[in-house]
Design a protein around this motif. Structure first.
Motif, mmCIF file in Angstrom:
data_model
loop_
_atom_site.group_PDB
_atom_site.id
_atom_site.type_symbol
_atom_site.label_atom_id
_atom_site.label_comp_id
_atom_site.label_asym_id
_atom_site.label_seq_id
_atom_site.Cartn_x
_atom_site.Cartn_y
_atom_site.Cartn_z
ATOM 1 N N LEU A 196 7.596 -11.922 6.437
ATOM 2 C CA LEU A 196 8.054 -13.297 6.271
ATOM 3 C C LEU A 196 9.501 -13.297 5.805
ATOM 4 C CD1 LEU A 196 4.990 -14.686 4.258
ATOM 5 C CD2 LEU A 196 5.448 -15.096 6.693
ATOM 6 N N MET A 197 10.241 -14.329 6.138
ATOM 7 C CA MET A 197 11.567 -14.536 5.595
ATOM 8 C C MET A 197 11.439 -15.340 4.298
ATOM 9 S SD MET A 197 13.359 -12.900 7.726
ATOM 10 C CE MET A 197 15.036 -13.317 7.221
ATOM 11 N N PRO A 198 12.447 -15.301 3.428
ATOM 12 C CA PRO A 198 12.356 -16.022 2.149
ATOM 13 C C PRO A 198 12.009 -17.508 2.262
ATOM 14 C CG PRO A 198 14.115 -14.422 2.025
ATOM 15 C CD PRO A 198 13.629 -14.399 3.451
ATOM 16 N N PRO A 199 12.554 -18.280 3.221
ATOM 17 C CA PRO A 199 12.162 -19.697 3.282
ATOM 18 C C PRO A 199 10.682 -19.896 3.581
ATOM 19 C CG PRO A 199 14.186 -19.343 4.481
ATOM 20 C CD PRO A 199 13.639 -17.980 4.173
ATOM 21 N N GLN A 200 10.145 -19.099 4.525
ATOM 22 C CA GLN A 200 8.723 -19.220 4.832
ATOM 23 C C GLN A 200 7.869 -18.796 3.636
ATOM 24 O OE1 GLN A 200 11.015 -18.029 7.015
ATOM 25 N NE2 GLN A 200 10.837 -19.740 8.452
ATOM 26 N N TYR A 201 8.300 -17.739 2.948
ATOM 27 C CA TYR A 201 7.573 -17.288 1.771
ATOM 28 C C TYR A 201 7.580 -18.390 0.701
ATOM 29 C CZ TYR A 201 5.823 -14.016 -1.758
ATOM 30 O OH TYR A 201 5.055 -13.388 -2.710
ATOM 31 N N TYR A 202 8.713 -19.036 0.541
ATOM 32 C CA TYR A 202 8.869 -20.101 -0.458
ATOM 33 C C TYR A 202 7.928 -21.269 -0.152
ATOM 34 C CZ TYR A 202 11.415 -23.370 -3.525
ATOM 35 O OH TYR A 202 11.766 -24.274 -4.509
ATOM 36 N N ILE A 203 7.914 -21.709 1.096
ATOM 37 C CA ILE A 203 7.097 -22.860 1.466
ATOM 38 C C ILE A 203 5.610 -22.507 1.428
ATOM 39 C CG2 ILE A 203 6.519 -24.385 3.394
ATOM 40 C CD1 ILE A 203 9.538 -24.452 4.020
ATOM 41 N N LEU A 204 5.248 -21.312 1.896
ATOM 42 C CA LEU A 204 3.845 -20.894 1.809
ATOM 43 C C LEU A 204 3.385 -20.814 0.356
ATOM 44 C CD1 LEU A 204 3.775 -18.135 4.562
ATOM 45 C CD2 LEU A 204 2.424 -20.240 4.579
ATOM 46 N N SER A 205 4.235 -20.297 -0.533
ATOM 47 C CA SER A 205 3.881 -20.209 -1.953
ATOM 48 C C SER A 205 3.674 -21.595 -2.539
ATOM 49 C CB SER A 205 4.987 -19.479 -2.732
ATOM 50 O OG SER A 205 5.117 -18.147 -2.296
ATOM 51 N N THR A 206 4.532 -22.521 -2.165
ATOM 52 C CA THR A 206 4.418 -23.892 -2.659
ATOM 53 C C THR A 206 3.114 -24.527 -2.198
ATOM 54 O OG1 THR A 206 6.828 -24.152 -2.663
ATOM 55 C CG2 THR A 206 5.505 -26.169 -2.630
ATOM 56 N N LEU A 207 2.790 -24.373 -0.921
ATOM 57 C CA LEU A 207 1.582 -24.998 -0.386
ATOM 58 C C LEU A 207 0.315 -24.288 -0.840
ATOM 59 C CD1 LEU A 207 2.819 -25.876 3.199
ATOM 60 C CD2 LEU A 207 2.412 -27.445 1.294
ATOM 61 N N ALA A 208 0.392 -22.981 -1.083
ATOM 62 C CA ALA A 208 -0.788 -22.261 -1.575
ATOM 63 C C ALA A 208 -1.225 -22.797 -2.929
ATOM 64 C CB ALA A 208 -0.488 -20.766 -1.666
ATOM 65 N N ASP A 209 -0.260 -23.247 -3.727
ATOM 66 C CA ASP A 209 -0.581 -23.796 -5.044
ATOM 67 C C ASP A 209 -1.246 -25.167 -4.947
ATOM 68 O OD1 ASP A 209 0.464 -21.589 -6.320
ATOM 69 O OD2 ASP A 209 2.429 -22.486 -6.660
ATOM 70 N N VAL A 210 -1.034 -25.856 -3.835
ATOM 71 C CA VAL A 210 -1.569 -27.212 -3.667
ATOM 72 C C VAL A 210 -2.846 -27.217 -2.834
ATOM 73 C CG1 VAL A 210 -1.084 -29.527 -2.766
ATOM 74 C CG2 VAL A 210 0.742 -28.219 -3.872
ATOM 75 N N LEU A 211 -2.872 -26.427 -1.784
ATOM 76 C CA LEU A 211 -3.969 -26.469 -0.816
ATOM 77 C C LEU A 211 -5.030 -25.421 -1.146
ATOM 78 C CD1 LEU A 211 -1.858 -26.898 2.462
ATOM 79 C CD2 LEU A 211 -2.908 -28.687 1.035
ATOM 80 N N GLY A 212 -5.647 -25.567 -2.284
ATOM 81 C CA GLY A 212 -6.709 -24.646 -2.671
ATOM 82 C C GLY A 212 -7.993 -24.956 -1.917
ATOM 83 N N GLY A 213 -8.812 -23.927 -1.708
ATOM 84 C CA GLY A 213 -10.086 -24.126 -1.032
ATOM 85 C C GLY A 213 -9.945 -24.170 0.478
ATOM 86 N N SER A 214 -11.087 -24.365 1.137
ATOM 87 C CA SER A 214 -11.118 -24.316 2.598
ATOM 88 C C SER A 214 -11.391 -25.664 3.235
ATOM 89 C CB SER A 214 -12.188 -23.315 3.057
ATOM 90 O OG SER A 214 -13.461 -23.697 2.548
ATOM 91 N N SER A 215 -11.192 -26.741 2.474
ATOM 92 C CA SER A 215 -11.381 -28.084 3.017
ATOM 93 C C SER A 215 -10.295 -28.994 2.472
ATOM 94 C CB SER A 215 -12.767 -28.624 2.640
ATOM 95 O OG SER A 215 -12.958 -29.917 3.178
ATOM 96 N N ASN A 216 -9.551 -29.578 3.363
ATOM 97 C CA ASN A 216 -8.443 -30.448 2.973
ATOM 98 C C ASN A 216 -8.970 -31.733 2.351
ATOM 99 O OD1 ASN A 216 -6.075 -32.569 4.137
ATOM 100 N ND2 ASN A 216 -5.404 -30.658 3.211
ATOM 101 N N THR A 217 -8.377 -32.151 1.239
ATOM 102 C CA THR A 217 -8.834 -33.339 0.525
ATOM 103 C C THR A 217 -7.735 -34.395 0.476
ATOM 104 O OG1 THR A 217 -8.060 -32.633 -1.665
ATOM 105 C CG2 THR A 217 -10.240 -31.851 -0.956
ATOM 106 N N PRO A 218 -8.105 -35.671 0.295
ATOM 107 C CA PRO A 218 -7.092 -36.729 0.167
ATOM 108 C C PRO A 218 -6.129 -36.474 -0.991
ATOM 109 C CG PRO A 218 -9.241 -37.698 0.598
ATOM 110 C CD PRO A 218 -9.478 -36.234 0.356
ATOM 111 N N ASP A 219 -6.647 -35.926 -2.099
ATOM 112 C CA ASP A 219 -5.777 -35.646 -3.245
ATOM 113 C C ASP A 219 -4.733 -34.589 -2.898
ATOM 114 O OD1 ASP A 219 -5.113 -35.891 -6.149
ATOM 115 O OD2 ASP A 219 -5.751 -33.798 -6.179
ATOM 116 N N GLN A 220 -5.128 -33.571 -2.154
ATOM 117 C CA GLN A 220 -4.170 -32.537 -1.749
ATOM 118 C C GLN A 220 -3.090 -33.128 -0.846
ATOM 119 O OE1 GLN A 220 -6.897 -29.723 -0.008
ATOM 120 N NE2 GLN A 220 -7.054 -28.504 -1.894
#
Length: 305
Positions: A196-220
């Motif tokens: 990965l390049m740093p921007p992709q790593y940055y955005i994936l890290s950000t979303l990994a902290d928000v999108l926990g679990g295997s089902s997308n929720t309205p709160d997420q």
């Protein structure tokens, strides 16, 4: 997208080209990643989000660029039906994406022929990045996030839907396209299974902290929308080389770091092994709350691309 790495062979500093990249999230909290052809002139062999350069002949806006490039590279089309006409079949979609990529068919013409409208309203701005001086190609990239409703990989984002598995473009630019959870992608990067390049790593890290679990929720979704609409989503990031750490990795600082206009003690940086335009062994260091503690005064105003 930012490509810190290779040194230029001339003294001419290239102007960053306007570009877009789309982070597509399905209802299982998986993100679409494409594996660039190792022979590609930019980001060869890297795993990135679909995207590419603004084409003024085809794109009315940078958001259209993101949707068009995602269609070309993965076959996924974020568009809504504007008529009662039947949706194009998979063979028609595949033929169209290749024709558009080869510039034998204009994207807008294809949409009009099938009564479709690009779903620009579904795209959430999610930071801009500018390639630092050094590489022979530089980009000023607007990243977006878009959620696919209902099905894990849909050909269309609203209206009548049909399931469509993302697939590569025949190896022209992409040799693989798949959905993967952001945390899994980060793990694969640390295990050196993907790069990965740093921007992709940055955005994936950000979303990994928000999108926990295997089902997308309205709160997420609300949290991602809040990031997009707040100071985080407007961040314009120009990575700058600071030094090397004890392991020989380059320290890249971002706006908002204590060395880049941020408060004392504020860290906003990444450590990465950079070689030949590629990166590995990345660590992101960000010691502030991205929802409430982004310091806007440390950032330049984002450009309208």
């Amino acid at each position: 997208m930012s490509t810190p790495g290779a040194q230029m062979s001339t003294s001419i500093i290239p102007t960053p080209r306007p570009s877009a990249s789309l982070v597509v999230v399905n209802d299982r909290n998986e993100i679409l990643l494409v594996h660039r052809n190792p022979k590609a002139s930019a980001f060869g062999g890297m795993h990135v989000f679909p995207g590419g350069n603004l084409d003024t002949k085809q794109d009315h806006s940078i958001a259209i660029t993101a949707i068009r490039e995602t269609f070309e590279e993965s076959g996924l089309l974020l568009a809504s039906s504007t008529s009662s006409a039947p949706l194009p079949s998979d063979p028609v979609l595949d033929e169209a994406r290749h024709a558009i990529h080869q510039q034998k068919l204009e994207f807008q013409t294809f949409l009009q022929n099938y009564g479709l409208k690009a779903d620009v309203a579904a795209l959430l701005p999610f930071t801009q990045w500018i390639t630092p001086v050094g590489p022979p190609k530089r980009f000023h990239t607007q990243f977006f996030v878009a959620f696919l409703p209902g099905v894990p990989s849909s050909g269309f984002s609203s209206g009548a839907k049909q399931e469509r598995i993302p697939k590569h473009d025949g190896g022209q630019e992409v040799i693989e396209a798949r959905f993967v959870h952001p945390q899994r992608a980060l793990d694969e990067c640390r295990e050196r299974k993907i790069s990965l390049m740093p921007p992709q790593y940055y955005i994936l890290s950000t979303l990994a902290d928000v999108l926990g679990g295997s089902s997308n929720t309205p709160d997420q979704r609300r949290k991602v929308e809040a990031l997009s609409q707040g100071a985080f989503g407007r961040m314009l990031i120009n990575p700058r080389r600071l030094a090397e750490d004890e392991n020989g990795r380059t320290i890249l600082t971002y706006e908002g770091d204590e060395t880049r206009g941020g408060s004392k003690g504020r860290l906003h940086r990444a450590h990465a092994m950079l070689k030949g335009g590629a990166s590995s062994d990345i660590t992101l260091i960000r010691n502030f709350d991205i929802f409430t503690e982004v310091e806007p005064q440390a950032f330049s105003m984002p450009a309208k691309l």
